[in-house]
Motif scaffolding. Structure first.
Motif, PDB file in Angstrom:
ATOM      1  N   PHE A 192       8.161  -6.746  11.576  1.00 16.64           N
ATOM      2  CA  PHE A 192       9.546  -7.064  11.570  1.00 16.64           C
ATOM      3  C   PHE A 192       9.561  -8.847  11.030  1.00 16.64           C
ATOM      4  CE2 PHE A 192      12.925  -9.569  14.002  1.00 16.64           C
ATOM      5  CZ  PHE A 192      13.901  -8.744  13.610  1.00 16.64           C
ATOM      6  N   ASP A 193      10.791  -8.873  10.287  1.00 16.11           N
ATOM      7  CA  ASP A 193      11.175  -9.867   9.558  1.00 16.11           C
ATOM      8  C   ASP A 193      10.028 -10.829   8.974  1.00 16.11           C
ATOM      9  OD1 ASP A 193      13.085 -11.926   8.881  1.00 16.11           O
ATOM     10  OD2 ASP A 193      12.685 -13.282  10.497  1.00 16.11           O
ATOM     11  N   SER A 194       9.076  -9.989   8.131  1.00 17.09           N
ATOM     12  CA  SER A 194       7.914 -10.869   7.557  1.00 17.09           C
ATOM     13  C   SER A 194       7.590  -9.970   6.531  1.00 17.09           C
ATOM     14  CB  SER A 194       6.659 -10.947   8.717  1.00 17.09           C
ATOM     15  OG  SER A 194       6.012  -9.652   8.920  1.00 17.09           O
ATOM     16  N   ALA A 195       6.424 -10.544   5.751  1.00  8.77           N
ATOM     17  CA  ALA A 195       5.896  -9.781   4.480  1.00  8.77           C
ATOM     18  C   ALA A 195       4.538  -9.444   5.055  1.00  8.77           C
ATOM     19  CB  ALA A 195       5.820 -10.925   3.412  1.00  8.77           C
ATOM     20  N   GLN A 196       4.156  -9.070   6.281  1.00  7.24           N
ATOM     21  CA  GLN A 196       2.882  -8.890   6.613  1.00  7.24           C
ATOM     22  C   GLN A 196       2.928  -7.076   6.617  1.00  7.24           C
ATOM     23  OE1 GLN A 196       0.047  -9.777   7.504  1.00  7.24           O
ATOM     24  NE2 GLN A 196      -0.752  -8.082   7.646  1.00  7.24           N
ATOM     25  N   LEU A 197       2.065  -6.385   5.682  1.00 10.40           N
ATOM     26  CA  LEU A 197       2.032  -5.063   5.800  1.00 10.40           C
ATOM     27  C   LEU A 197       1.575  -4.355   7.045  1.00 10.40           C
ATOM     28  CD1 LEU A 197       0.451  -4.885   2.414  1.00 10.40           C
ATOM     29  CD2 LEU A 197       2.830  -3.813   2.879  1.00 10.40           C
ATOM     30  N   THR A 198       2.148  -3.284   7.294  1.00  4.93           N
ATOM     31  CA  THR A 198       1.659  -2.281   8.698  1.00  4.93           C
ATOM     32  C   THR A 198       0.465  -1.566   8.190  1.00  4.93           C
ATOM     33  OG1 THR A 198       2.991  -0.547   7.930  1.00  4.93           O
ATOM     34  CG2 THR A 198       4.071  -2.114   9.381  1.00  4.93           C
ATOM     35  N   GLN A 199      -0.308  -1.186   8.995  1.00  3.81           N
ATOM     36  CA  GLN A 199      -1.604  -0.506   8.737  1.00  3.81           C
ATOM     37  C   GLN A 199      -1.168   0.840   7.823  1.00  3.81           C
ATOM     38  OE1 GLN A 199      -3.780   0.227  12.207  1.00  3.81           O
ATOM     39  NE2 GLN A 199      -4.885  -1.772  12.400  1.00  3.81           N
ATOM     40  N   GLN A 200      -0.217   1.368   8.355  1.00  2.00           N
ATOM     41  CA  GLN A 200       0.304   2.819   7.647  1.00  2.00           C
ATOM     42  C   GLN A 200       0.634   2.399   6.320  1.00  2.00           C
ATOM     43  OE1 GLN A 200       3.984   4.347   8.939  1.00  2.00           O
ATOM     44  NE2 GLN A 200       3.429   6.326   8.005  1.00  2.00           N
ATOM     45  N   SER A 221       5.263  -3.145 -12.443  1.00  2.00           N
ATOM     46  CA  SER A 221       6.293  -4.229 -11.602  1.00  2.00           C
ATOM     47  C   SER A 221       6.281  -3.474 -10.116  1.00  2.00           C
ATOM     48  CB  SER A 221       7.406  -3.846 -12.307  1.00  2.00           C
ATOM     49  OG  SER A 221       8.284  -4.890 -11.811  1.00  2.00           O
ATOM     50  N   ILE A 222       5.930  -4.519  -9.338  1.00  2.00           N
ATOM     51  CA  ILE A 222       6.076  -4.022  -7.916  1.00  2.00           C
ATOM     52  C   ILE A 222       7.356  -4.918  -7.622  1.00  2.00           C
ATOM     53  CG2 ILE A 222       5.282  -4.330  -5.573  1.00  2.00           C
ATOM     54  CD1 ILE A 222       3.511  -3.067  -7.403  1.00  2.00           C
ATOM     55  N   GLU A 223       8.375  -4.092  -7.057  1.00  2.00           N
ATOM     56  CA  GLU A 223       9.671  -4.871  -6.727  1.00  2.00           C
ATOM     57  C   GLU A 223      10.295  -4.513  -5.429  1.00  2.00           C
ATOM     58  OE1 GLU A 223      11.865  -2.061  -9.424  1.00  2.00           O
ATOM     59  OE2 GLU A 223      11.163  -3.175 -11.288  1.00  2.00           O
ATOM     60  N   GLY A 224      10.592  -5.523  -4.723  1.00  2.00           N
ATOM     61  CA  GLY A 224      10.937  -5.600  -3.286  1.00  2.00           C
ATOM     62  C   GLY A 224      12.624  -5.624  -3.379  1.00  2.00           C
ATOM     63  N   GLU A 244       4.999  -9.767  -3.332  1.00  2.00           N
ATOM     64  CA  GLU A 244       3.894 -10.574  -3.748  1.00  2.00           C
ATOM     65  C   GLU A 244       2.663  -9.949  -2.770  1.00  2.00           C
ATOM     66  OE1 GLU A 244       4.956 -14.566  -3.228  1.00  2.00           O
ATOM     67  OE2 GLU A 244       5.921 -14.506  -5.389  1.00  2.00           O
ATOM     68  N   SER A 245       3.156  -9.785  -1.571  1.00  2.00           N
ATOM     69  CA  SER A 245       2.111  -9.062  -0.510  1.00  2.00           C
ATOM     70  C   SER A 245       1.622  -7.581  -1.110  1.00  2.00           C
ATOM     71  CB  SER A 245       2.920  -8.910   0.839  1.00  2.00           C
ATOM     72  OG  SER A 245       2.168  -8.366   1.600  1.00  2.00           O
ATOM     73  N   VAL A 246       2.305  -6.912  -1.450  1.00  2.00           N
ATOM     74  CA  VAL A 246       2.005  -5.736  -1.989  1.00  2.00           C
ATOM     75  C   VAL A 246       1.092  -5.906  -3.347  1.00  2.00           C
ATOM     76  CG1 VAL A 246       2.408  -3.495  -3.132  1.00  2.00           C
ATOM     77  CG2 VAL A 246       4.067  -4.319  -1.294  1.00  2.00           C
ATOM     78  N   VAL A 247       1.236  -6.722  -4.118  1.00  2.00           N
ATOM     79  CA  VAL A 247       0.249  -7.237  -5.131  1.00  2.00           C
ATOM     80  C   VAL A 247      -0.761  -7.591  -5.079  1.00  2.00           C
ATOM     81  CG1 VAL A 247       0.329  -8.772  -7.124  1.00  2.00           C
ATOM     82  CG2 VAL A 247       2.549  -7.610  -6.875  1.00  2.00           C
TER      83      VAL A 247
END
Length: 293
Positions: A192-200, A221-224, A244-247
């Motif tokens: 919630f309200d962050s760039a932290q990826l969930t385990q899923q 290209s990774i697009e948020g 950027e977290s996904v990259v």
């Protein structure tokens, strides 16, 4: 009865008796489906025949020896009899010859390179020999067709092990990722309200990374994107950090960083209404697209 006569009778018994066992054993071996020791009668086993031969041979040795060397005669006769008995009842059925590369029999052209077993070389180990392989160099573990080429289930020209959209409808034009348009990475969500990826999300990105690593040379290209809750400036920053977290995660899974770029679009490109919970959930997304400029 004289010793010589006794020896003659015992010798005849040895030949007749053990020959009969051996003959029965041979017939059983020929009739049995597996040619195994379990198909024999107990008296046909080499150990039993050896024991019988030893007893009879010992008797012959005793009967044919003089009084002074009876013990030696028994020992020699017993050893010889046991050896003969065991050999007569042994299964001497030759092992069937194993054909070399039977699946290629009669189909191997002259001059084809072969391995130490005489089989045609299969350099990439995909089960299709080099002289038939139309796609040499297939990566290890990739499923191939009869021609040695990686499977392409949807026929879009991008093999399954590289295809980010493996179920594209027939006839649709796709990009180098195998997708007709930007791919929404479903269930790639954040805390919630962050760039932290969930385990899923990480589990889903593992599969994305595997295909990207295989699809060498293709840039992405990774697009948020976000919904419209909050200020536009805040949403722009949040979408950039999430991209950027996904990259970063894909890079940790082996995708070269210079093949990826992160782009945050905030709330600028909604795909559903921001007036409902369902619409806002659809707008909070990460997309994967080919990077061509």
């Amino acid at each position: 009865m004289k010793k010589s006569s006794t020896g003659l009778l015992l010798g005849s018994a040895l030949v007749v008796g053990l020959s009969g066992c051996a003959s029965s054993a041979s017939q059983s071996s020929g009739q049995g489906s597996g040619n195994s020791a379990s198909d024999r009668a107990w008296y046909q086993h080499p150990a039993v025949c050896g024991l019988a031969g030893g007893l009879i041979g010992g008797g012959i040795g005793y009967a044919t020896s003089s009084s002074s060397d009876e013990e030696a005669g028994v020992a020699v006769g017993g050893t010889a009899g046991a050896t003969i008995g065991g050999l007569l009842c042994a299964d001497n059925e030759p092992e069937p010859e194993v054909e070399e590369c039977p699946s290629y029999e009669g189909e191997i052209p002259a001059g084809v390179a072969k391995d130490a077993e005489g089989c045609p070389l299969d350099s990439d180990g995909d089960g299709v020999p080099d002289f038939r392989d139309e796609c040499p160099g297939t990566p290890s573990g990739v499923e191939v067709d009869s021609k040695g080429c990686p499977l392409d289930s949807d026929g879009d020209g991008v093999p399954d092990f590289k295809d980010q959209c493996p179920d594209t409808p027939a006839g649709e034009e796709v990009n180098a990722l195998g997708c007709p348009e930007s791919l929404v990475l479903r269930d790639v969500n954040f805390e919630f309200d962050s760039a932290q990826l969930t385990q899923q999300a990480e589990s889903i990105l593992d599969e994305v990374a595997e295909r990207l690593v295989a699809n060498e040379g293709v840039r992405v290209s990774i697009e948020g994107h976000t919904d419209a809750v909050g200020s536009a400036e805040y949403n722009q920053d949040l979408s950039q950090r999430r991209a950027e977290s996904v990259v970063d995660y894909l890079e940790s899974q082996g995708v070269d960083s210079d093949r990826m770029r992160a782009r945050g679009y905030g709330e600028e490109q909604p795909i559903a209404s921001n007036e409902t919970d369902e619409g806002r959930a659809e707008n909070r997304r990460v997309e994967l697209d080919e990077w061509t400029d």
